[in-house]
Design an enzyme around this catalytic site. Structure first.
Site, short mmCIF file in Angstrom:
data_model
loop_
_atom_site.label_atom_id
_atom_site.label_comp_id
_atom_site.label_asym_id
_atom_site.label_seq_id
_atom_site.Cartn_x
_atom_site.Cartn_y
_atom_site.Cartn_z
N GLY A 11 0.84 -1.21 0.00
CA GLY A 11 0.00 0.00 0.00
C GLY A 11 0.87 1.25 0.00
N ALA A 22 15.45 10.78 -1.18
CA ALA A 22 16.61 10.70 -0.27
C ALA A 22 17.56 9.58 -0.70
CB ALA A 22 16.13 10.48 1.16
N ARG A 25 19.34 10.77 -4.04
CA ARG A 25 20.30 11.87 -3.87
C ARG A 25 21.47 11.48 -2.97
NH1 ARG A 25 16.96 17.25 -5.04
NH2 ARG A 25 16.50 16.64 -7.19
N ARG A 72 0.98 -5.10 -5.10
CA ARG A 72 1.06 -6.27 -4.22
C ARG A 72 1.35 -7.43 -5.18
NH1 ARG A 72 -0.56 -4.15 0.54
NH2 ARG A 72 -2.31 -2.70 0.56
N ASP A 103 4.89 -4.49 6.05
CA ASP A 103 5.40 -5.81 6.46
C ASP A 103 5.50 -6.82 5.31
OD1 ASP A 103 2.67 -5.96 6.34
OD2 ASP A 103 2.44 -7.08 8.22
N THR A 125 4.35 2.87 5.53
CA THR A 125 2.95 2.42 5.57
C THR A 125 2.16 3.32 6.50
OG1 THR A 125 1.44 0.69 6.41
CG2 THR A 125 3.67 0.66 7.28
N ILE A 126 0.91 3.57 6.16
CA ILE A 126 0.09 4.40 7.07
C ILE A 126 -0.29 3.64 8.33
CG2 ILE A 126 -0.87 5.77 5.16
CD1 ILE A 126 -3.56 4.17 5.68
N ASP A 127 -0.06 2.31 8.33
CA ASP A 127 -0.56 1.50 9.45
C ASP A 127 0.26 1.62 10.74
OD1 ASP A 127 -2.43 0.62 7.61
OD2 ASP A 127 -1.33 -1.22 7.13
N ASP A 129 2.65 -0.21 11.74
CA ASP A 129 2.65 -1.54 12.36
C ASP A 129 3.96 -2.31 12.16
OD1 ASP A 129 2.42 -1.88 9.64
OD2 ASP A 129 0.82 -3.37 9.73
N ARG A 171 -5.15 -1.98 8.87
CA ARG A 171 -5.07 -3.44 8.75
C ARG A 171 -5.28 -4.08 10.12
NH1 ARG A 171 -3.48 -6.24 4.33
NH2 ARG A 171 -2.44 -4.47 3.39
N ALA A 186 -12.61 11.53 20.28
CA ALA A 186 -13.68 10.52 20.14
C ALA A 186 -14.11 10.03 21.52
CB ALA A 186 -13.18 9.36 19.30
N LYS A 213 -25.47 15.68 26.26
CA LYS A 213 -24.54 15.57 25.14
C LYS A 213 -25.25 14.70 24.10
CE LYS A 213 -19.84 13.87 24.42
NZ LYS A 213 -19.99 14.02 23.03
N GLU A 222 -10.42 -0.81 11.35
CA GLU A 222 -10.92 -1.84 10.42
C GLU A 222 -10.51 -3.25 10.85
OE1 GLU A 222 -9.21 -1.59 6.47
OE2 GLU A 222 -7.17 -1.67 7.24
N ARG A 243 -24.90 6.97 12.21
CA ARG A 243 -24.43 7.05 10.83
C ARG A 243 -23.02 6.48 10.78
NH1 ARG A 243 -28.94 8.01 10.10
NH2 ARG A 243 -29.94 9.63 8.84
N ILE A 250 -8.85 7.60 1.03
CA ILE A 250 -8.37 8.99 1.17
C ILE A 250 -7.27 9.05 2.23
CG2 ILE A 250 -10.51 10.15 0.41
CD1 ILE A 250 -10.89 10.93 3.39
O1 F6P Z 1 -1.45 -1.27 4.52
C1 F6P Z 1 -2.07 -0.10 4.11
C2 F6P Z 1 -3.55 -0.32 3.89
O2 F6P Z 1 -4.12 0.91 3.49
C3 F6P Z 1 -4.30 -0.88 5.09
O3 F6P Z 1 -4.57 0.09 6.06
C4 F6P Z 1 -5.51 -1.46 4.42
O4 F6P Z 1 -6.05 -2.51 5.20
C5 F6P Z 1 -4.97 -1.97 3.12
O5 F6P Z 1 -3.76 -1.27 2.89
C6 F6P Z 1 -5.87 -1.80 1.94
O6 F6P Z 1 -5.25 -2.38 0.86
P1 F6P Z 1 -5.71 -2.20 -0.65
O7 F6P Z 1 -5.35 -0.82 -1.07
O8 F6P Z 1 -4.93 -3.23 -1.39
O9 F6P Z 1 -7.19 -2.41 -0.67
#
Ligand code: F6P
Length: 319
Positions: A11, A22, A25, A72, A103, A125-127, A129, A171, A186, A213, A222, A243, A250
């Site tokens: 991802g 980086a 260069r 992938r 990973d 990775t944004i995760d 992890d 993930r 939250a 409130k 997720e 909702r 995004i």
């Molecule tokens: O590992 C980054 C990630 O955005 C996870 O947070 C998410 O579960 C997964 O990739 C989604 O993967 P794809 O873009 O293959 O649907």
């Protein structure tokens, strides 16, 4: 070490471009030739490899996504795929490889290392992890994207007196949900690392209603379940208007924050230094704002630890 390669895999994450820049260069600064491998391990297997110059990485430090593109690649999980990858690297005279990704990408780098090819993993990775680093490239930008969304959802939640469930990526890790939930105020944060108690969540919603409130924000990672499934569970227990917002991809886009750009620049450059020092089979990371490196094979056996004190704090602050 004369020629090195760089690829992005899995991802994409904001800041990957700053890391590529980086690597290129820093490599050229040390008189190396640097080759970009396109589409991650897929491009490696297919030999989609091109030389990168200083100008190839101009004007990208602020851009999301990855100029090398990403994929992938199930074939790279097989010994045949990995062998093809090593053959392509040798064919292009590449002596070392920087792999920027999560990973799954690290597992590919581990396989190449075990085949005797020097690889360095850079956590992208944004995760958030990856074991062995407190932060991964892209996490801070994604976090800010989620907070921006929460702030906006809060406006409409309060106007309509609704409860919103916001499904956040990550993930199997709860970092993004936990940090965003805490920063976004939250009422409830649901993460895979800690069991949730529905009675307690309902109780908190009701207590909030008692003190007038009328809206609340629930952030669900997720890795626990989908926001829709969680909404059904809540509505089984109490009659409130709910909702669901699924933030989706995004969270992976956008211009990287300054924090991610700096992190990516430091980690990418350190990866090149390690290759020059003849240290393959390592992964780079950041601990207490200091660059660290560690054995990539050993690291994959470890588990990333989420800061449970932050989870505890989020509960204390949302009574
Ligand atoms: O590992 C980054 C990630 O955005 C996870 O947070 C998410 O579960 C997964 O990739 C989604 O993967 P794809 O873009 O293959 O649907």
């Amino acid at each position: 070490m004369k020629r090195i390669g760089v690829l992005t895999s899995g991802g994409d994450a904001p800041g990957m471009n700053a890391a590529i820049r980086a690597v290129v260069r820093k490599g050229i600064f040390h008189n190396l030739e640097v080759f970009g491998i396109y589409q991650g391990y897929t491009g490696l297997i297919n030999g989609h490899i091109e030389k990168l110059e200083l100008g190839s990485v101009g004007d990208i430090v602020h851009r999301g996504g990855t100029i090398l593109r990403s994929a992938r690649c199930p074939e790279f999980k097989t010994p045949e795929g990995q062998q093809k990858g090593v053959e392509q690297l040798r064919k292009h005279g590449i002596d070392g490889l920087v792999v920027i990704g999560g990973d799954g990408s690290y597992r590919g780098a581990k396989a190449l290392t075990e085949l005797g090819f020097p690889c360095i993993g850079v956590p992208g990775t944004i995760d958030n992890d990856i074991p062995g680093t407190e932060f991964t490239i892209g996490f801070d930008t994604a976090l800010n994207t989620v907070i921006d969304a929460i702030d906006k959802i809060r406006d409409t939640a309060s106007s309509h007196e609704r409860t919103f469930i916001i499904e956040v990526m990550g993930r199997d890790a709860g970092d993004l949900a936990l940090w965003a939930g805490l920063a976004g105020g939250a009422e409830t944060i649901v993460i895979p690392e800690e069991p949730f108690n529905m009675d307690e969540i309902i109780e908190r919603l009701k207590n909030g209603q008692k003190r007038d409130k009328k809206h609340s924000i629930i952030v669900v990672a997720e890795g626990v379940m989908s926001g829709t499934e969680f909404a059904k569970l809540i509505q089984k227990e109490c009659d409130i208007e709910v909702r669901v917002s699924v933030l989706g991809h995004i969270q992976r886009g956008g211009s990287p924050t300054a924090t991610d750009r700096v992190l990516a620049s430091r980690l990418g450059a350190r990866a090149v230094e390690l290759l020059i020092e003849g240290k393959g089979g390592r992964a780079v990371g950041i601990e207490k704002n200091q660059l660290v490196d560690y054995d990539i094979i050993e690291a994959l056996g470890r588990k990333h630890q989420l800061d449970l004190n932050m989870y505890k704090l989020s509960k204390e602050l949302s009574i």
